[in-house]
Design a protein around this motif. Sequence first.
Motif, PDB file in Angstrom:
ATOM      1  N   ILE A   9      20.091  -0.917 -26.840  1.00  0.00           N
ATOM      2  CA  ILE A   9      19.296  -1.498 -25.748  1.00  0.00           C
ATOM      3  C   ILE A   9      19.278  -3.018 -25.858  1.00  0.00           C
ATOM      4  N   LEU A  10      19.040  -3.541 -27.055  1.00  0.00           N
ATOM      5  CA  LEU A  10      18.999  -4.994 -27.240  1.00  0.00           C
ATOM      6  C   LEU A  10      20.346  -5.629 -26.908  1.00  0.00           C
ATOM      7  N   THR A  11      21.429  -4.965 -27.294  1.00  0.00           N
ATOM      8  CA  THR A  11      22.769  -5.496 -27.002  1.00  0.00           C
ATOM      9  C   THR A  11      23.029  -5.546 -25.507  1.00  0.00           C
ATOM     10  N   ILE A  12      22.704  -4.467 -24.798  1.00  0.00           N
ATOM     11  CA  ILE A  12      22.925  -4.419 -23.350  1.00  0.00           C
ATOM     12  C   ILE A  12      22.067  -5.456 -22.633  1.00  0.00           C
ATOM     13  N   VAL A  13      20.811  -5.615 -23.063  1.00  0.00           N
ATOM     14  CA  VAL A  13      19.925  -6.619 -22.454  1.00  0.00           C
ATOM     15  C   VAL A  13      20.495  -8.023 -22.662  1.00  0.00           C
ATOM     16  N   ALA A  14      20.998  -8.293 -23.865  1.00  0.00           N
ATOM     17  CA  ALA A  14      21.580  -9.610 -24.150  1.00  0.00           C
ATOM     18  C   ALA A  14      22.802  -9.868 -23.265  1.00  0.00           C
ATOM     19  N   ILE A  15      23.641  -8.864 -23.084  1.00  0.00           N
ATOM     20  CA  ILE A  15      24.843  -9.027 -22.247  1.00  0.00           C
ATOM     21  C   ILE A  15      24.454  -9.263 -20.791  1.00  0.00           C
ATOM     22  N   ASN A 224      34.528   3.822 -33.323  1.00  0.00           N
ATOM     23  CA  ASN A 224      33.103   3.540 -33.227  1.00  0.00           C
ATOM     24  C   ASN A 224      32.800   3.027 -31.823  1.00  0.00           C
ATOM     25  N   THR A 225      32.086   3.822 -31.031  1.00  0.00           N
ATOM     26  CA  THR A 225      31.858   3.488 -29.625  1.00  0.00           C
ATOM     27  C   THR A 225      31.152   2.145 -29.469  1.00  0.00           C
ATOM     28  N   TYR A 226      30.225   1.835 -30.361  1.00  0.00           N
ATOM     29  CA  TYR A 226      29.495   0.570 -30.282  1.00  0.00           C
ATOM     30  C   TYR A 226      30.441  -0.607 -30.493  1.00  0.00           C
ATOM     31  N   ILE A 227      31.344  -0.496 -31.455  1.00  0.00           N
ATOM     32  CA  ILE A 227      32.306  -1.565 -31.717  1.00  0.00           C
ATOM     33  C   ILE A 227      33.286  -1.692 -30.551  1.00  0.00           C
ATOM     34  N   VAL A 228      33.741  -0.561 -30.021  1.00  0.00           N
ATOM     35  CA  VAL A 228      34.650  -0.587 -28.869  1.00  0.00           C
ATOM     36  C   VAL A 228      33.984  -1.312 -27.699  1.00  0.00           C
ATOM     37  N   PHE A 229      32.727  -0.964 -27.430  1.00  0.00           N
ATOM     38  CA  PHE A 229      31.997  -1.555 -26.311  1.00  0.00           C
ATOM     39  C   PHE A 229      31.781  -3.054 -26.500  1.00  0.00           C
TER      40      PHE A 229
END
Length: 459
Positions: A9-15, A224-229
């Motif tokens: 959530i924090l990563t998506i909000v930052a983006i 790793n889906t998070y790393i890919v994203f």
Amino acid sequence: MTVSPLVWILTIVAILGLLAFDYIFHVRKAHIPTLREAAVWSAIYVGIALLFGVGVLALGGMDMGTEYFAGYVTEKALSVDNLFVFLVIMGTFAVPREDQQKVLLFGITFAIVARTGMILAGAAAIDAFSWAFYFFGAILLFTALKMILEELREKDEEPGEGFFVRLVKRFLPATDEYDGDKLFTIENGKRVLTPMLLVMIAIGGTDLLFALDSIPAIFGLTQNTYIVFTATVFSLLGLRQLYFLIDGLLDRLVYLSYGLSIILAFIGVKLVVHALHENELPFINGGEAVHAIPEITTTFSLSVIVGVLVVTVLASLFSPKGRAQAAVNDAHREAQAYVEMTYASFEERRDALYARMIEHEKAIEALPAKYQDMVVEERNVLELLADAHRVHERRQAHNDRGERSDEQPEGLVVTRPDGTVATDPSGNVITVAEEERALAEKEAKRLAREQERAAYSRS
């Protein structure tokens, strides 16, 4: 390493925050970024991506950090290659230079959304079917071969509008005239699409095609889906600024496609090897895993990727073909500067600038025949050189008579009364008379559209 929902959530909000910041403070008001602005913000976005990678390295460990950096470098290189196509699309639709930022930001946003969906679909496919690695590997090997064949093939055909744009124009009314940065306008009493919307559709459709090799490539480096994203998204953020920063350099990277094809082929082989280790297909080794070939580590992959890119860039810059492209670019720049000069700076710098331009022109004339097409295609460089010679001859004649040489030849007045230079929407130097005619036509069309909009609203 499992990434918690809170981190997601924090990563998506930052983006989303970075995209909103980019739009509000840079793109909302149409303007042409200066070289300094593009350089500063490109450095900031690269810095953010690198700092994020350091954080992954510190919190997620060496393996996770290496996977992120390998994925980021690969996706960034593919993104730079994509800029070539963006340049072609912008030129095909004659997008005004000041509006190109908005088109690019839309393309980046669309790419993030579309690739996120592909990443989730790819991750689900990998979890459910081990043979998905074979499929991804085949895509990359096919793409690598296709890129090499396209480079070897003669590029005589002019780029068209593309399938998506043709499909839209077939079923929906569209106009060939821009109406500022509006996506729709009123023409002949009807609501129609503008070229601004059409070029966004073209960019979006192109992004989907780019994702077909981009997403399998990064899944070949990490599952790793998070790393890919995050590696994919951070490679796209800042692409708008990079477009304006390396606009002139892109043409010199003449062997970039070869380097990228090698990288994609390498990752394709890595995926196939990994698929063999996870094999469940009954017609391969009776459904048993194949361990005869050792798996390729991510650390080795990162070394290969960086090494190939370094060699490709150096070969492009120092090869005869790269130097030929540089000569054309230099001649274009010097000729344009010569034509644009006003009297105050002209007398001081004329001889040195003209001499440099002549050197570049001689370099062009000495190019082998196989590079002459490059000269013809390169942004009206021959016309600019001819204009520069005409300006020089007329001004030299003035000086020989002891007169000031600040009067430009009739029909070639490019400097406005305030000392600035007249240009068309693509940034090419034009005469003041041509600019005035274009502005008058644009204003007349704007008033006509306003009247049509008012009539349309009343109906």
